[in-house]
Design an enzyme around this catalytic site. Structure first.
Site, PDB file in Angstrom:
ATOM      1  N   GLN A  10       0.835  -1.204   0.000  1.00 29.89           N
ATOM      2  CA  GLN A  10       0.000   0.000   0.000  1.00 29.89           C
ATOM      3  C   GLN A  10       0.871   1.256   0.000  1.00 29.89           C
ATOM      4  OE1 GLN A  10      -3.214  -0.408   2.712  1.00 29.89           O
ATOM      5  NE2 GLN A  10      -3.820   1.732   2.646  1.00 29.89           N
ATOM      6  N   SER A  90       4.101  -6.578   2.751  1.00 28.17           N
ATOM      7  CA  SER A  90       2.769  -6.489   3.342  1.00 28.17           C
ATOM      8  C   SER A  90       1.719  -6.993   2.354  1.00 28.17           C
ATOM      9  CB  SER A  90       2.504  -5.049   3.796  1.00 28.17           C
ATOM     10  OG  SER A  90       1.345  -4.967   4.582  1.00 28.17           O
ATOM     11  N   LEU A  91       0.838  -6.125   1.872  1.00 29.29           N
ATOM     12  CA  LEU A  91      -0.144  -6.502   0.852  1.00 29.29           C
ATOM     13  C   LEU A  91       0.500  -7.286  -0.296  1.00 29.29           C
ATOM     14  CD1 LEU A  91      -2.721  -6.175  -1.004  1.00 29.29           C
ATOM     15  CD2 LEU A  91      -1.708  -3.970  -1.655  1.00 29.29           C
ATOM     16  N   ARG A 115      -9.339  -8.350   3.466  1.00 30.51           N
ATOM     17  CA  ARG A 115      -8.228  -7.797   4.253  1.00 30.51           C
ATOM     18  C   ARG A 115      -8.320  -6.276   4.322  1.00 30.51           C
ATOM     19  NH1 ARG A 115      -2.816  -5.863   3.396  1.00 30.51           N
ATOM     20  NH2 ARG A 115      -1.238  -6.828   4.757  1.00 30.51           N
ATOM     21  N   HIS A 200       0.026  -3.743  11.119  1.00 29.16           N
ATOM     22  CA  HIS A 200       1.094  -4.598  11.662  1.00 29.16           C
ATOM     23  C   HIS A 200       1.345  -4.315  13.146  1.00 29.16           C
ATOM     24  CE1 HIS A 200       1.858  -6.097   7.662  1.00 29.16           C
ATOM     25  NE2 HIS A 200       1.919  -4.865   7.225  1.00 29.16           N
ATOM     26  N   GLN A 249       0.548 -12.097   9.497  1.00 27.43           N
ATOM     27  CA  GLN A 249       1.108 -10.892   8.898  1.00 27.43           C
ATOM     28  C   GLN A 249       0.444  -9.609   9.400  1.00 27.43           C
ATOM     29  OE1 GLN A 249      -0.158  -9.292   5.245  1.00 27.43           O
ATOM     30  NE2 GLN A 249       1.674  -9.973   4.166  1.00 27.43           N
TER      31      GLN A 249
END
Length: 308
Positions: A10, A90-91, A115, A200, A249
């Site tokens: 992102q 991440s994503l 998500r 996170h 995650q």
């Protein structure tokens, strides 16, 4: 030469990304049209025409980056430009898992949609923020967060992006206190990020519960190549390990520079950022100047990199 695909997260989005792929490739058109069906609205219109403020919203940003990144990765594979290993920030780990064959496109996009919505909702339920700390070691940032954090006000190290760059995440007051303390400890910069939640971090536990329930029932395949996981920085292939890593995650830190180091140790010498933006190319150069780093986000760049 061993190639590694790196998929952005992102913040890398831009209005009109992927439009040339939709207009000029069969894969692009097919996947964008399938994405509209999965999302239940015209995500194409938002990606191609914005407005930018709407595309920046977590619920739209994450699916948009996933769609574009996967299309680019699929076209590269079709042209025979295949990596030996993959990772995503991440994503981007969802894009990596899709290109590695462990997630079908429809499954991956459905998970990313859930998500993104869950993270956005968690940001409303548990308001939080994030900040980039520049010029402190990982250990000093962890120690600082541990000193400030309490049961009522949490701040944690969230992204270990490269040596000297750590993103912290948590309750607004705790992050602000950590930013001030970082300055006092000699950090070169402590800058709050424009995000919709404390990603996170423990504030994402409600989102993790929703996503975990979905991950428990969807089909995940054994990967065709190693996927380096955010939560461990280690390569995985087995479906159950991938499932577990994707669950953890959301409220665990992204071990990015350790991931890049481990990929280099495994033989990768050319890191290719597959998707919009140049964030991961910049981080790769800061992590290890000996690594070759390039990006591909347009049809023209696909042709250059795949020599077609």
């Amino acid at each position: 030469m061993y190639y590694a695909y790196l998929f952005p997260g992102q913040g890398s989005q831009k209005v009109s990304m992927g439009y040339d792929l939709y207009e000029k490739t069969n894969i692009g058109k097919e996947f964008f049209d399938r994405a509209n069906d999965i999302m239940g609205y015209d995500i194409k219109e938002i990606i191609f025409n914005g407005p930018e403020d709407k595309l920046k919203e977590t619920a739209y940003t994450q699916p948009a980056i996933y769609i574009v990144s996967v299309i680019i990765g699929k076209i590269l594979l079709e042209k025979g430009y295949e990596p030996k290993m993959v990772a995503g920030h991440s994503l981007g780990e969802y894009s990596a898992c899709t290109i590695a064959g462990s997630l079908a496109f429809e499954t991956g996009l459905s998970l990313v949609k859930l998500r993104a919505e869950s993270m956005q909702d968690a940001g409303i339920t548990n308001p939080g923020t994030m900040a980039a700390i520049i010029g402190m070691t990982d250990e000093d940032v962890i120690s600082m967060c541990n000193t400030i954090s309490s049961d009522d006000s949490v701040v944690v190290a969230a992204n270990f992006n490269c040596p000297g760059q750590v993103v912290i995440s948590g309750d607004i007051n705790a992050v602000h206190e950590a930013m001030e303390k970082a300055h006092n400890l000699g950090a070169r910069m402590a800058k709050e990020l424009n995000v919709s939640g404390a990603f996170h971090s423990p504030l994402m536990v409600p989102a993790k519960k929703r996503l975990s329930a979905a991950l428990d029932i969807i089909e995940i395949n054994t990967a065709t190549m190693p996927v380096y996981a955010n939560v461990t920085a280690e390569p995985v292939i087995e479906a159950d390990e991938i499932r577990s890593n994707l669950k953890n995650q959301l409220d665990c830190p992204v071990k990015w520079h350790e991931t890049i180091d481990n990929m280099k140790t495994a033989g990768a010498i050319e890191m290719v950022e597959v998707g919009p933006g140049r964030v991961l190319q910049g981080l790769t150069r800061r992590i290890d100047k000996k690594l070759t780093s390039k990006g591909v986000e347009t049809l023209e760049q696909i042709k250059e990199i795949a020599h077609v």
